[in-house]
Design an enzyme around this catalytic site. Sequence first.
Site, short mmCIF file in Angstrom:
data_model
loop_
_atom_site.label_atom_id
_atom_site.label_comp_id
_atom_site.label_asym_id
_atom_site.label_seq_id
_atom_site.Cartn_x
_atom_site.Cartn_y
_atom_site.Cartn_z
N MET A 155 -8.75 8.20 8.15
CA MET A 155 -8.97 8.97 6.92
C MET A 155 -9.95 10.12 7.19
O MET A 155 -10.93 10.32 6.46
CB MET A 155 -9.49 8.06 5.81
CG MET A 155 -8.51 6.95 5.43
SD MET A 155 -9.21 5.67 4.36
CE MET A 155 -10.19 4.72 5.54
N ASP A 166 0.82 -1.21 0.00
CA ASP A 166 0.00 0.00 0.00
C ASP A 166 0.85 1.26 0.00
O ASP A 166 2.05 1.22 0.32
CB ASP A 166 -0.91 0.01 1.24
CG ASP A 166 -2.10 -0.92 1.10
OD1 ASP A 166 -2.35 -1.38 -0.03
OD2 ASP A 166 -2.78 -1.19 2.11
N LYS A 183 -3.38 3.45 -2.73
CA LYS A 183 -4.68 4.10 -2.86
C LYS A 183 -4.64 5.41 -2.08
O LYS A 183 -3.99 5.51 -1.05
CB LYS A 183 -5.80 3.23 -2.28
CG LYS A 183 -6.11 1.96 -3.07
CD LYS A 183 -7.15 1.13 -2.34
CE LYS A 183 -7.53 -0.10 -3.13
NZ LYS A 183 -8.34 0.22 -4.30
#
Length: 476
Positions: free
Chosen positions: A383, A248, A270
């Site tokens: 996030m 990631d 991502k």
Amino acid sequence: MDHFPIFLSTKGQRIVLSGGRDAALAKLRLLMKSEAKISVFAANAAPEIAAWADAGKLALHPRALQSGDVTGAALFYAADEDAPEDARTAAIARSEGALVNIVDNLADSAFITPAIVDRDPVTIAIGTEGAAPVLARAIKADLEERLPTTLGTLARIGKTFRRAADALPFGRARRDFWRDFYFNTGPKAIADGEAGVRPALDTLLDDHLGKTARPGHVAFVGGGPGDPELLTLKARRALDEADVVIYDRLISPEILELARREAVMIDVGKEGFGPSTAQGTINDLLVEHALKGAQVVRLKSGDATVFGRLDEEIDAVDAHGIGWHIVPGITSASAAVATIGQSLTRRGRNASVRFITGHDMKGFADHDWAALARPNEVAAIYMGKKSARFVQGRLLMHGADRATPVTVIENASRPDQRILETSLAQLPTDLAAAQMSGPALTFYGLAPRAALASHRRNTDVILTQNQQPFSYQEAL
């Protein structure tokens, strides 16, 4: 890295050294482990050097170095312990094409000699760019204690067996064979004497030649919040064995460095509201490499089971009959709460904690805001930077206290970690002013423990005063 480590072939090469005292002795003790042809120039050489010359271990010239003495040499050591003389001899050596090392003069040296752990033919070099020789020696001493003296014997025997081992398929089959030899069969065989090692190797090779190739497998590994010291031992082992690592965006470079150099490294990062690798592409990569027989590590930030879309990837490999297992990791919430000296739950305050995400695939994520707005509730919001105003609005709409503490930790556990202490009322404003660019975790309902403030000298803590952020260090 100012000095790139290599192992230079010295067999039959000429190495010249100028000097005859302590510095020269230290270098010569190391150089004589090689198969080089050593020439020493010293008007008054130490008795040990003269004895080595008498034994034929080196050639001693009882005079100062002159032009032409270094011609054809691969390496030159200036070890006269006299700056003007070292500069003079080094200039001669450079003009005659040799690489130059001036003892205790890193700036004018073309190469440095590291501290060495010698288990010939296994050699471990330790360098600190000349900054900490005491540290290099301490590491050397530690490794000397850890590595058995029989390691060199095993390696020498193994070296003569490499051609036979080439009968195994290249790659994992050979690695499995040698791992078995060095960490299992070899140490057991040499315990009964060196003579038993070669027969043990022959038997081991027959066993491995008869083995069916190990099928492809996927390990879903939690890479933790970024600090490599927070990796589990099982995660380290998975990285060491991986043929392919699919990682990631938030995996730190220090953790990627732990993978084998031969491993295929695939970035499938991502980014929320930004460029991302499609989940379908990631699934296809897992299946493609595992079906080819690769041991695949799917390396996810934090813990693979927390907001990692793990189920979709497991379903993809399951659909093709590929084996898999999960290696848990330390999730960002655990690392971040430790940095502020708090606990996620506390008797009398909150008996539960929510792990929620600020956004999902469709945009800002919705949650049970009414329940979260109650007093003493705690949530770890992943996030949450770009959704800060949305989260604030939903909580205030459901009656949350505007003074509820909020802490944002950027780059938790990493050297560039920062902490923003604010309130629900000021969250979007203070977050914008802090200009956090790294991954961040938001704690709703938790403030840094005030008693720890004086100990946070190495962390950039941003507090709010009159709605203006300022550095904690500046406040002291």
